[in-house]
Design an enzyme around this catalytic site. Structure first.
Site, PDB file in Angstrom:
ATOM      1  N   ASP A  37     -82.319  40.720 -56.814  1.00 28.11           N
ATOM      2  CA  ASP A  37     -82.098  38.885 -55.855  1.00 28.11           C
ATOM      3  C   ASP A  37     -80.822  38.473 -55.662  1.00 28.11           C
ATOM      4  OD1 ASP A  37     -82.991  36.714 -55.840  1.00 28.11           O
ATOM      5  OD2 ASP A  37     -82.633  35.500 -57.993  1.00 28.11           O
ATOM      6  N   ASN A  85     -93.205  35.602 -52.701  1.00 25.07           N
ATOM      7  CA  ASN A  85     -93.013  35.863 -50.752  1.00 25.07           C
ATOM      8  C   ASN A  85     -93.670  35.937 -49.546  1.00 25.07           C
ATOM      9  OD1 ASN A  85     -90.899  38.155 -52.424  1.00 25.07           O
ATOM     10  ND2 ASN A  85     -90.169  36.405 -52.757  1.00 25.07           N
TER      11      ASN A  85
HETATM   12  C1  FPP Z   1     -84.198  38.930 -53.225  1.00 25.40           C
HETATM   13  O1  FPP Z   1     -83.385  38.247 -52.404  1.00 25.40           O
HETATM   14  C2  FPP Z   1     -84.897  40.042 -52.258  1.00 25.40           C
HETATM   15  C3  FPP Z   1     -86.395  39.982 -51.823  1.00 25.40           C
HETATM   16  C4  FPP Z   1     -86.953  39.241 -51.856  1.00 25.40           C
HETATM   17  C5  FPP Z   1     -86.159  41.464 -50.841  1.00 25.40           C
HETATM   18  C6  FPP Z   1     -85.776  42.553 -51.884  1.00 25.40           C
HETATM   19  C7  FPP Z   1     -85.640  43.918 -50.595  1.00 25.40           C
HETATM   20  C8  FPP Z   1     -85.062  44.636 -50.121  1.00 25.40           C
HETATM   21  C9  FPP Z   1     -83.851  44.987 -51.249  1.00 25.40           C
HETATM   22  C10 FPP Z   1     -85.117  45.066 -48.946  1.00 25.40           C
HETATM   23  C11 FPP Z   1     -86.081  46.375 -48.774  1.00 25.40           C
HETATM   24  C12 FPP Z   1     -86.029  46.643 -50.109  1.00 25.40           C
HETATM   25  C13 FPP Z   1     -86.834  47.650 -49.990  1.00 25.40           C
HETATM   26  C14 FPP Z   1     -87.112  48.687 -51.471  1.00 25.40           C
HETATM   27  C15 FPP Z   1     -87.151  49.771 -48.939  1.00 25.40           C
HETATM   28  P1  FPP Z   1     -82.920  36.515 -51.972  1.00 25.40           P
HETATM   29  O2  FPP Z   1     -84.323  36.933 -50.603  1.00 25.40           O
HETATM   30  O3  FPP Z   1     -84.564  35.854 -52.872  1.00 25.40           O
HETATM   31  O4  FPP Z   1     -82.291  36.160 -52.474  1.00 25.40           O
HETATM   32  P2  FPP Z   1     -81.452  34.635 -52.761  1.00 25.40           P
HETATM   33  O5  FPP Z   1     -82.345  34.450 -53.793  1.00 25.40           O
HETATM   34  O6  FPP Z   1     -80.501  34.540 -52.261  1.00 25.40           O
HETATM   35  O7  FPP Z   1     -82.605  34.051 -51.614  1.00 25.40           O
END
Ligand code: FPP
Length: 269
Positions: A37, A85
């Protein structure tokens, strides 16, 4: 002024502890689950677009995968995309899907070289066809790898996973394949996407949020939860080792009392 300098020095000292050497390799968690996150907030803090955060999040994925394999953790499960998501802006969803596609293509060699099996839990059919195909190819190619299983939770929601399990068991009951008495904790577990892996012993969530967010609800009944303020793109191997070190200093009582655990330890010795 003097005090302030002291505080800064102390903080720096804590940051450079190499946790790998402090880990007891005989008491590793077999399965670690991670809620990655804070990509968006990390990017925003630097005046960049959220996608920049996701791209840098891939580096952290590599760090923890290699870190787990290096010390001998057998299962690593990453919450990469939840069913919720899909409600994000379309541009972000497609950027994430593209990033996933590119990453899978790039990492297959590393997975093979390191003897890591790729596994997916969730509604893989919701993903774009290109992603589905790429994932299936890598899962097939790595299916006999034995060092570690890396599971990506994609279009995953735990309540839906449990609902599906209940529907399957209800159908089996209706068809006379199982009796009412056979609906036990074990049979429920056997109907979940995670039927072929142990429950996670440690769950890490980054970015200072203290929630489980519909992730492995059934499987995390006795999981130790570890929260860190670091945003996901900042999470490094040493942070993983620190979480494991912290886990190893907790007393997991499973509803018992300390004295009973000590007694068990003496009997097992
Ligand atoms: C959460 O941060 C992250 C995600 C919803 C996506 C995770 C994806 C990756 C790390 C990249 C690709 C993954 C793989 C397995 C290759 P957020 O967007 O919710 O951050 P925020 O809470 O600050 O908005």
């Amino acid at each position: 002024m003097y005090h302030f300098k002291l505080t800064i020095t102390n903080l720096k000292t804590t940051e450079i502890i190499a946790y790998k050497e402090k880990i007891d390799s005989t008491r590793l968690p077999q399965h670690i689950a991670i809620i990655m996150d804070g990509n968006g907030r990390w990017a925003k803090a630097q005046g960049k677009h959220r996608i920049f955060g996701h791209k840098n999040g891939v580096k952290a994925v590599r760090e923890v995968t290699e870190g787990c394999a290096e010390i001998g953790v057998k299962y690593l499960t990453l919450y990469a995309f939840s069913t919720e998501n899909w409600n994000r802006p379309k541009t972000e969803v497609s950027a994430l899907m593209q990033l996933l596609f590119l990453t899978i293509g790039k990492e297959i060699k590393t997975l093979q070289k390191n003897n890591i099996r790729l596994n997916v839990i969730g509604h893989i059919n919701d993903l774009p066809e290109s992603n589905r195909k790429a994932l299936q190819e890598v899962m097939e190619a790595t299916k006999n790898n034995t060092r570690m299983t890396l599971t990506l939770a994609l279009s995953y929601g735990s309540r839906e996973e449990i609902a599906e399990a209940v529907r399957k068991m209800a159908a089996d009951y209706k068809d006379g394949k199982i009796s009412m008495q056979e609906i036990t904790q074990e049979t429920i577990g056997a109907h979940l996407y995670t039927h072929d892996m142990p429950d996670p012993e440690l769950m890490i969530r980054t970015s200072g949020e203290h929630r489980i967010s519909n992730f492995l609800l059934w499987q995390m009944a006795y999981t130790e939860l570890y929260f860190t303020e670091k945003f996901w793109p900042e999470f490094e191997r040493n942070d993983l080792f620190k979480a494991i070190y912290d886990f190893q200093h907790r007393e997991r009582r499973f509803g018992m009392i300390s004295e009973q655990l000590k007694e068990q330890e003496t009997t097992n010795d």
